[in-house]
Design a protein around this motif. Sequence first.
Motif, PDB file in Angstrom:
ATOM      1  N   UNK A   1       0.821  -1.217   0.000  1.00  0.00           N
ATOM      2  CA  UNK A   1       0.000   0.000   0.000  1.00  0.00           C
ATOM      3  C   UNK A   1       0.852   1.263   0.000  1.00  0.00           C
ATOM      4  N   UNK A   2       2.050   1.202   0.569  1.00  0.00           N
ATOM      5  CA  UNK A   2       2.971   2.333   0.488  1.00  0.00           C
ATOM      6  C   UNK A   2       2.970   3.228   1.701  1.00  0.00           C
ATOM      7  N   UNK A   3       3.824   4.245   1.646  1.00  0.00           N
ATOM      8  CA  UNK A   3       4.074   5.103   2.777  1.00  0.00           C
ATOM      9  C   UNK A   3       2.892   5.940   3.215  1.00  0.00           C
ATOM     10  N   UNK A   4       2.103   6.433   2.269  1.00  0.00           N
ATOM     11  CA  UNK A   4       0.975   7.286   2.625  1.00  0.00           C
ATOM     12  C   UNK A   4      -0.067   6.520   3.426  1.00  0.00           C
ATOM     13  N   UNK A   5      -0.367   5.298   3.003  1.00  0.00           N
ATOM     14  CA  UNK A   5      -1.319   4.461   3.739  1.00  0.00           C
ATOM     15  C   UNK A   5      -0.779   4.125   5.121  1.00  0.00           C
ATOM     16  N   UNK A   6       0.518   3.881   5.218  1.00  0.00           N
ATOM     17  CA  UNK A   6       1.129   3.574   6.509  1.00  0.00           C
ATOM     18  C   UNK A   6       1.031   4.763   7.458  1.00  0.00           C
TER      19      UNK A   6
END
Length: 368
Positions: free
Chosen positions: A132-137
Motif C-alpha cells: 500500500x505504500x508510505x501514505x497508507x502507513x
Amino acid sequence: MRDKVSDKIYTGQFAILAFISSVSFKVVMLPQYLAAVAGRNAWLSVLTMILIDGIALACVYGVTTRTDIRALPAQVPLKRLMLAVVGFTCFAKLSLFTGETTAYCSTTLFDEGLWRLILAGLIPALAYLTVKGGNALARVAQIVVWFVAAVVVLNVIFAENAGTLKNVLPISYGMKNVAACDKYLAWFGDFSPLLFFSIADKKRNGKKKNIVPVLISYIFILIFTVGLALAFTAVYGGGGVLVANAFNKLAIFNKLSTLLGTVDFTVVCAWLLIAVVKLALLAVATVECIRCFFGDRKVISIILCAVLGVVTFFGVGNQQTVYNVMTGPLRYATIAADYAVPLIALVCTFVFGKKRGQVSETLYEQAC
C-alpha cells in the motif's frame, strides 16, 4: 522513481511516524541488554543516544521539508551509495525486530508455542502495508497513536509506586554508558526510513512548514524512552538483567489489577500495533531502496516479505545468533545509515539550493 504521491505526508503524520519508529523496540529487550552493560545508569545510556538521535531527526526533517532522498539533488553515484546503505541497514533491522516480535508473542502470549502461526499472520500483514505504500502507513499510524496514547495515560494514572530511587542512585556517568551505547547501536537511529517521505503541507502565508509537531514528538520520545528505562531500573534494580520485555513487566504494576485482574493486555495490544507499524516502515524503506535500482514496487514488496518470512522462520529458533550479528561489526553500518546519510542529504539540499527548489516543485507538479 516515484509513484504518484504515495510518499507525500503531513507534518503531523511525520511526527507520529517518528515517535512510533523511535519508541517501539526500545521498550522490549533493550532495557535488559543495557542493564547488563551499564547497570543502574542504563537510563543515561538511553538519554545519550536519544540526544544524538535528535540531531538525526532534525536532519531528516530538514530534508523531507524540501524533497526526499530519491529526488535528492546530488550526484547519482553518491545517491545510489546512500540508498544501498540505508536499504541494507533497514533490512538488517527488519530481520532483527521481526524476530523479536515473533519471539515475544511466542514466549509471552502462547507459552513458547504457535510461533509459526504468529509468523504466518505477521508476514502477510507486513506485505499488505508495504504494498500500500508510505501514505497508507502514515494514515494507519495516525489511528494507532490514539489507542497507544489512551493506554499510556491509563497506565500512568493508575500506576503503583513499586520502584525506589535507591536502585538508581548514585548517578555516575562514565565509559560504561558509552560502551552500552556503542554495543546496541542497532536499537537506536530510527529515522532514516523517513527520508523516503516528503512533507507536503505549507502555511497559506508562504512561511516555513510547522515544526511544532516534530518538536512535540521528540519531547515525547525523550520522556517515554528515558522515563521507561529509569522506571525499569527503579523497579527491578540489579535484577533487570533477568527481566525481558520491559514494557510488559512494568505494566503489571497497576492499581486496577487488584480489582480486575491483570490489565497488561492493553499495553500488549498497543505495543503490537506500533511494532507492526515500525516493521512496515522498515519494509517500505527497504523496498524503496531496491526500487530505485530496479523492479516494480509491488513485486519487490511481496518478494521482500517472503524472504523476511524465510529468514525469520530459520532465525526464531536461534535468536542468540541474530543478537550476536546485530551487536557485532554490522552495528556500525547503522552509523552510516542513520546518522551520516541524513547529514549528507541535508548538506546536499543546501549546496544545491536553487536546484533543490526547482526539483521539488517539479516533482510536486508531476505528482498532482
